[in-house]
Design a protein around this motif. Sequence first.
Motif, PDB file in Angstrom:
ATOM      1  N   SER A  77      13.445  -9.091 -11.780  1.00  0.00           N
ATOM      2  CA  SER A  77      12.607  -8.361 -12.734  1.00  0.00           C
ATOM      3  C   SER A  77      12.971  -6.887 -12.716  1.00  0.00           C
ATOM      4  CB  SER A  77      11.121  -8.531 -12.397  1.00  0.00           C
ATOM      5  OG  SER A  77      10.791  -7.891 -11.182  1.00  0.00           O
ATOM      6  N   ILE A  78      12.668  -6.242 -13.835  1.00  0.00           N
ATOM      7  CA  ILE A  78      12.746  -4.784 -13.962  1.00  0.00           C
ATOM      8  C   ILE A  78      11.382  -4.312 -14.450  1.00  0.00           C
ATOM      9  CG2 ILE A  78      13.615  -2.906 -15.411  1.00  0.00           C
ATOM     10  CD1 ILE A  78      15.564  -3.367 -13.345  1.00  0.00           C
ATOM     11  N   TYR A  79      10.823  -3.330 -13.753  1.00  0.00           N
ATOM     12  CA  TYR A  79       9.503  -2.804 -14.089  1.00  0.00           C
ATOM     13  C   TYR A  79       9.625  -1.308 -14.327  1.00  0.00           C
ATOM     14  CZ  TYR A  79       4.526  -1.601 -13.446  1.00  0.00           C
ATOM     15  OH  TYR A  79       3.241  -1.141 -13.600  1.00  0.00           O
ATOM     16  N   LYS A  80       9.207  -0.838 -15.496  1.00  0.00           N
ATOM     17  CA  LYS A  80       9.333   0.588 -15.784  1.00  0.00           C
ATOM     18  C   LYS A  80       8.242   1.037 -16.739  1.00  0.00           C
ATOM     19  CE  LYS A  80      12.721  -0.108 -19.507  1.00  0.00           C
ATOM     20  NZ  LYS A  80      14.074   0.260 -19.982  1.00  0.00           N
ATOM     21  N   GLU A  81       7.995   2.342 -16.710  1.00  0.00           N
ATOM     22  CA  GLU A  81       6.971   2.924 -17.570  1.00  0.00           C
ATOM     23  C   GLU A  81       7.477   3.016 -18.995  1.00  0.00           C
ATOM     24  OE1 GLU A  81       4.384   7.064 -18.085  1.00  0.00           O
ATOM     25  OE2 GLU A  81       5.504   6.694 -16.226  1.00  0.00           O
TER      26      GLU A  81
END
Length: 291
Positions: A77-81
């Motif tokens: 996964s990639i989690y970013k604002e």
Amino acid sequence: MKMNSIKISFVTALFFLTSTVTFAQDFQGKAYYFSKTPMNLGAWGARLSEQQKKQVEDRLKNRLEKTYILTFNKTESIYKEDEKLDAISGATDTWGNNFSPGPLYKNVKTKTFVQDQEFYGKQFLIKEELQTLEWKIGTETKQIGNYTCFKATCKRTDFDVSWWNFSWDRLRNNYVENKSDSIKTADVAGLKSETLKEEIDMVEIEAWYTPMIPVSQGPDDYWGLPGLILEISVNNTTLLCSKIVMNPEEKIDIEAPDKGKEVTKKEYQEIISVKMQEMRDNRGRNSGRRP
């Protein structure tokens, strides 16, 4: 937006009819989260009028309410604002970005944790083993949109939930010997990980996950439950999933960031502590100069 409101959109209704193998290999999903943090102005706020409080709240809206996107498959996964412009100034929150979590990659199969952090124009790459969380899974359930969710809790140190942020109190508390409230930059620069006190302040984490989406993923660095985490509360901040898109038409490559100076979480905390103390010392010297 209601806290229990969640819109679900699917490219195809046949997603739930596909086999487990197909699900594991071919799918990708995107979960959108929004954060809510109550404004606490303390004793200073008690002296403000309601209109002044409203003005402060509007000014801090970008820091108190944020939107994040988690792009995930079965193991990565990639989690970013999802950055947005300030409604008042028309600009992004540059100062706040120095103390916000950067794009985070995690692989729950290899237990890989890589986070991209930028601090005053310098790029850092925080690489560590993905921390295993000791979840306690309960029987309590609630409905979030179309999903039945189960409650789970765990405890983490205060450092683990906010290592990317800066606190003068944390800087002072990290010393084995505190001789005064004034900390010299040279002392901070010489601070080594082995001289840091072990963090003993524990934070209770509450999560709600759904087995209807059987991936061990979640926002930020939370993972390890038998289903996607749709809601999580840490201290006074709650992250809630507002929309899920399964198999989006435009897929992205889920890859770990690879640019920046490689450091650990503690090393990064030491670096920003040194920089903030230097800035404080410089302001003190400049304010003391006579015109």
